[in-house]
Design an enzyme around this catalytic site. Structure first.
Site, mmCIF file in Angstrom:
data_model
loop_
_atom_site.group_PDB
_atom_site.id
_atom_site.type_symbol
_atom_site.label_atom_id
_atom_site.label_comp_id
_atom_site.label_asym_id
_atom_site.label_seq_id
_atom_site.Cartn_x
_atom_site.Cartn_y
_atom_site.Cartn_z
ATOM 1 C CE LYS A 233 -3.795 0.513 2.647
ATOM 2 N NZ LYS A 233 -4.782 0.219 3.910
ATOM 3 C CD GLU A 234 3.890 2.758 -3.855
ATOM 4 O OE1 GLU A 234 3.188 2.984 -5.120
ATOM 5 O OE2 GLU A 234 5.137 3.136 -3.926
ATOM 6 C CE LYS B 207 2.344 10.417 -8.385
ATOM 7 N NZ LYS B 207 1.496 10.078 -9.472
HETATM 8 C C1 LIG Z 1 -4.415 -4.981 -1.551
HETATM 9 O O1 LIG Z 1 -3.703 -5.977 -2.705
HETATM 10 C C2 LIG Z 1 -3.460 -7.378 -1.944
HETATM 11 C C3 LIG Z 1 -3.029 -8.222 -2.954
HETATM 12 O O2 LIG Z 1 -4.045 -8.325 -3.904
HETATM 13 C C4 LIG Z 1 -5.159 -7.658 -1.352
HETATM 14 O O3 LIG Z 1 -4.807 -9.095 -0.812
HETATM 15 C C5 LIG Z 1 -5.365 -6.716 -0.297
HETATM 16 O O4 LIG Z 1 -6.779 -7.087 0.118
HETATM 17 C C6 LIG Z 1 -5.631 -5.401 -0.910
HETATM 18 N N1 LIG Z 1 -5.944 -4.314 0.207
HETATM 19 C C7 LIG Z 1 -6.770 -3.430 -0.159
HETATM 20 C C8 LIG Z 1 -7.188 -2.445 1.241
HETATM 21 O O5 LIG Z 1 -7.521 -3.552 -1.074
#
Ligand SMILES: *[C@@H]1O[C@H](CO)[C@@H](O)[C@H](O)[C@H]1NC(C)=O
Ligand SMILES: *[C@@H]1O[C@H](CO)[C@@H](O)[C@H](O)[C@H]1NC(C)=O
Ligand SMILES: *[C@@H]1O[C@H](CO)[C@@H](O)[C@H](O)[C@H]1NC(C)=O
Length: 165
Positions: A70-71, A83
């Site tokens: 997550k970024e 950026k």
């Molecule tokens: C982010 O991506 C991961 C891998 O696809 C997934 O397991 C996770 O639920 C996602 N997180 C959100 C907040 O969508």
């Protein structure tokens, strides 16, 4: 300890046109269209590309580690064309890094070319210093080259392109 790695990529497109992509969510469209097997797929969780926008990157299958990051977009400077995104969960943080920040700066070279300077800045506990060998600019350089190819080979021409991805 902290450190950084950086790479310059020269592209045959104006700084203005490169920034139109890097400075907006268009860069995510390019990743999702041309680089899903290299960089992964990016989903916007919240926001419209400005500071505070949250992204979730799902790495390509087979990538070691937790498989995602997550970024948060922490800087978008349209005048300096800079950026920054910071990992807030997963990715290198899951491997033990305290901070992992990617900066993109688009520098005007001349009327037809520009330089994309990609920098990764990190912080990590001294005890985990050996992990810093995992940090490199390979993927951000591929992104810069792909944006350059997109602008020179795809965007200006409606005819079939020799784009390799
Ligand atoms: C982010 O991506 C991961 C891998 O696809 C997934 O397991 C996770 O639920 C996602 N997180 C959100 C907040 O969508
Ligand atoms: C601009 O820079 C590029 C890349 O170095 C170079 O190939 C090109 O000839 C330069 N153009 C002008 C007008 O100086
Ligand atoms: C770093 O060192 C730790 C502990 O000594 C070890 O478990 C790990 O595999 C090493 N990682 C790398 C990338 O060298």
């Amino acid at each position: 300890m902290h450190g950084l790695v950086a790479a310059n990529t020269v592209v045959a497109a104006t700084a203005c046109s490169v920034w139109d992509i890097y400075g907006s969510l268009q860069v995510l469209t390019i990743i999702n269209t041309y680089l899903p097997n290299v960089l992964g797929t990016v989903k916007v969780l919240e926001g419209d590309g400005h500071v505070g926008t949250l992204l979730n990157v799902t790495f390509p299958p087979g990538t070691p580690g937790v498989g995602y990051m997550k970024e948060k977009i922490t800087k978008v400077d349209n005048e300096k064309r800079v950026k920054e995104t910071e990992t807030i969960e997963g990715g290198f943080l899951a491997s033990g890094f305290k901070r992992y920040i990617t900066q993109y700066k688009v520098i005007e070279k001349n009327y037809t070319s520009s330089i994309i300077r990609s920098t990764i800045k990190y912080e990590i506990d001294d005890k985990l210093a050996n992990l810093t060998s995992l940090v490199n600019t390979n993927l951000v350089e591929i992104l810069a080259e792909t944006v350059g190819k997109y602008l020179t080979e795809i965007a200006p021409s409606p005819s079939p392109s020799p784009f390799p991805y």
